[in-house]
Design a protein around this motif. Structure first.
Motif, PDB file in Angstrom:
ATOM      1  N   THR A   1      -1.352 -31.239 -34.932  1.00  0.00           N
ATOM      2  CA  THR A   1      -1.734 -30.486 -36.129  1.00  0.00           C
ATOM      3  C   THR A   1      -3.252 -30.342 -36.197  1.00  0.00           C
ATOM      4  O   THR A   1      -3.954 -31.331 -36.426  1.00  0.00           O
ATOM      5  N   PRO A   2      -3.760 -29.126 -36.019  1.00  0.00           N
ATOM      6  CA  PRO A   2      -5.214 -28.965 -36.161  1.00  0.00           C
ATOM      7  C   PRO A   2      -5.621 -29.017 -37.634  1.00  0.00           C
ATOM      8  O   PRO A   2      -4.943 -28.449 -38.489  1.00  0.00           O
ATOM      9  N   VAL A   3      -6.695 -29.711 -37.903  1.00  0.00           N
ATOM     10  CA  VAL A   3      -7.315 -29.680 -39.233  1.00  0.00           C
ATOM     11  C   VAL A   3      -8.631 -28.926 -39.014  1.00  0.00           C
ATOM     12  O   VAL A   3      -9.628 -29.493 -38.564  1.00  0.00           O
ATOM     13  N   LEU A   4      -8.574 -27.639 -39.277  1.00  0.00           N
ATOM     14  CA  LEU A   4      -9.684 -26.741 -38.939  1.00  0.00           C
ATOM     15  C   LEU A   4     -10.708 -26.707 -40.071  1.00  0.00           C
ATOM     16  O   LEU A   4     -10.439 -26.194 -41.150  1.00  0.00           O
ATOM     17  N   CYS A   5     -11.891 -27.260 -39.789  1.00  0.00           N
ATOM     18  CA  CYS A   5     -12.942 -27.269 -40.808  1.00  0.00           C
ATOM     19  C   CYS A   5     -13.729 -25.967 -40.769  1.00  0.00           C
ATOM     20  O   CYS A   5     -14.116 -25.497 -39.687  1.00  0.00           O
ATOM     21  N   ILE A   6     -13.965 -25.432 -41.945  1.00  0.00           N
ATOM     22  CA  ILE A   6     -14.787 -24.229 -42.074  1.00  0.00           C
ATOM     23  C   ILE A   6     -15.730 -24.453 -43.265  1.00  0.00           C
ATOM     24  O   ILE A   6     -15.501 -25.353 -44.075  1.00  0.00           O
ATOM     25  N   GLY A   7     -16.750 -23.634 -43.358  1.00  0.00           N
ATOM     26  CA  GLY A   7     -17.633 -23.775 -44.525  1.00  0.00           C
ATOM     27  C   GLY A   7     -19.029 -23.278 -44.236  1.00  0.00           C
ATOM     28  O   GLY A   7     -19.452 -23.203 -43.080  1.00  0.00           O
ATOM     29  N   GLU A   8     -19.714 -22.962 -45.310  1.00  0.00           N
ATOM     30  CA  GLU A   8     -21.020 -22.321 -45.191  1.00  0.00           C
ATOM     31  C   GLU A   8     -22.174 -23.303 -45.429  1.00  0.00           C
ATOM     32  O   GLU A   8     -22.000 -24.322 -46.095  1.00  0.00           O
ATOM     33  N   SER A   9     -23.338 -22.933 -44.920  1.00  0.00           N
ATOM     34  CA  SER A   9     -24.544 -23.727 -45.153  1.00  0.00           C
ATOM     35  C   SER A   9     -25.090 -23.380 -46.543  1.00  0.00           C
ATOM     36  O   SER A   9     -24.648 -22.404 -47.169  1.00  0.00           O
ATOM     37  N   GLU A  10     -26.089 -24.139 -46.949  1.00  0.00           N
ATOM     38  CA  GLU A  10     -26.707 -23.866 -48.243  1.00  0.00           C
ATOM     39  C   GLU A  10     -27.337 -22.461 -48.274  1.00  0.00           C
ATOM     40  O   GLU A  10     -27.176 -21.709 -49.239  1.00  0.00           O
ATOM     41  N   ALA A  11     -28.004 -22.111 -47.171  1.00  0.00           N
ATOM     42  CA  ALA A  11     -28.666 -20.798 -47.124  1.00  0.00           C
ATOM     43  C   ALA A  11     -27.626 -19.683 -47.183  1.00  0.00           C
ATOM     44  O   ALA A  11     -27.824 -18.665 -47.872  1.00  0.00           O
TER      45      ALA A  11
END
Ligand SMILES: O=C[C@H](O)COP(=O)(O)O
Length: 256
Positions: free
Chosen positions: A124-134
């Motif tokens: 089961t992949p736990v795919l992390c995503i997300g943006e930087s502060e900028a």
């Protein structure tokens, strides 16, 4: 209704003693808890010990890992394969964490390759995503998340997300104590789900999307009260059995 998943990412923390105390503490805290899947990802060095302790535990604790590499075997010094993780009972494997994207230059394409490799091996992949502060300040959050997910969808089809977990982790909220508000997180989770729904409503409805970034016992319930937040990927607070268990209990309670 999606089944919530609360996972502890222990990062580069641990010793034999700490792993043993933490898992024994968790076993005691989680006894009888239902309605939430609880997983832990210790450093790879401690998977063997963790597998043994989880085998003896009365609570159901899922074993995970923090990374996988993209080769099955051979001359790849330092790499870890999906089959090796499976050999130690690890099923939920974190990939694309921002710390790996940043410190190890892992690209969207490389993370997508890991995703495919895990699926191929029944993990089961736990795919992390997300943006930087900028990126957040520039209003690019949804576009960044969509791009990171599209690296998987465009190479493997949207169906590849079935049974996988997505962890939305705004980078600026990781380890900073500066968590996203529950309303903001919900808005992004809904946008991520809507993006997946453009390809398949069925998959979008089913996919578990965790929030990660300074989740603590004090703020957990507010996240889990949101309709599109299906659990949490927890760093710092996962290193304390009582705190991590409190977060898992909050998920079970909110998603009853
Ligand atoms: O993988 C977990 C996240 O990076 C969150 O870490 P944190 O709970 O310490 O902010």
């Amino acid at each position: 209704m999606r089944h919530p998943v609360v996972m502890g990412n222990w990062k580069l923390n641990g010793s034999k003693e700490m792993v043993s105390n933490l898992l024994k503490g968790l076993d005691a805290e989680l006894k009888g808890l239902e309605g939430v899947d609880v997983a832990v990802a210790p450093p790879a060095m401690y998977l063997d010990l963790a597998e043994q302790l989880i085998g003896k535990a009365e609570s159901k604790i899922i074993l995970g890992a923090q990374n996988v590499d993209v080769n099955a075997s051979g001359a790849f010094t330092g790499d870890i394969s999906p089959e090796m993780l499976k050999d130690f009972g690890a099923s939920h494997i974190i990939i694309g964490h921002s710390e790996r994207r940043d410190y190890h230059n892992e690209s969207d394409e490389f993370v997508a390759k890991k995703f495919a490799f895990l699926k191929e091996h029944g993990l089961t992949p736990v795919l992390c995503i997300g943006e930087s502060e900028a990126q957040n300040e520039a209003g690019e959050t949804v576009a960044v998340c969509a791009r990171q997910i599209d690296a998987v969808i465009n190479t493997q089809g949207v169906e590849a997300l079935e049974g996988a977990i997505i962890a939305y982790e705004p980078i600026w909220a990781i380890g900073t104590g500066k968590a996203a508000t529950a309303d903001d997180a919900q808005r992004i989770h809904a946008a991520i789900r809507a993006h997946i729904a453009e390809k398949s409503e069925e998959v979008a409805k089913k996919v578990v999307i965790q929030y990660g970034g300074s989740v603590k016992p004090e703020n957990a319930a507010a996240y889990f009260a949101q309709p599109d937040i299906d659990g949490a990927l927890v760093g710092g607070a996962a290193l304390d059995a009582a705190s991590f268990a409190a977060i898992a209990k909050a998920a079970a309670e909110a998603k009853k």
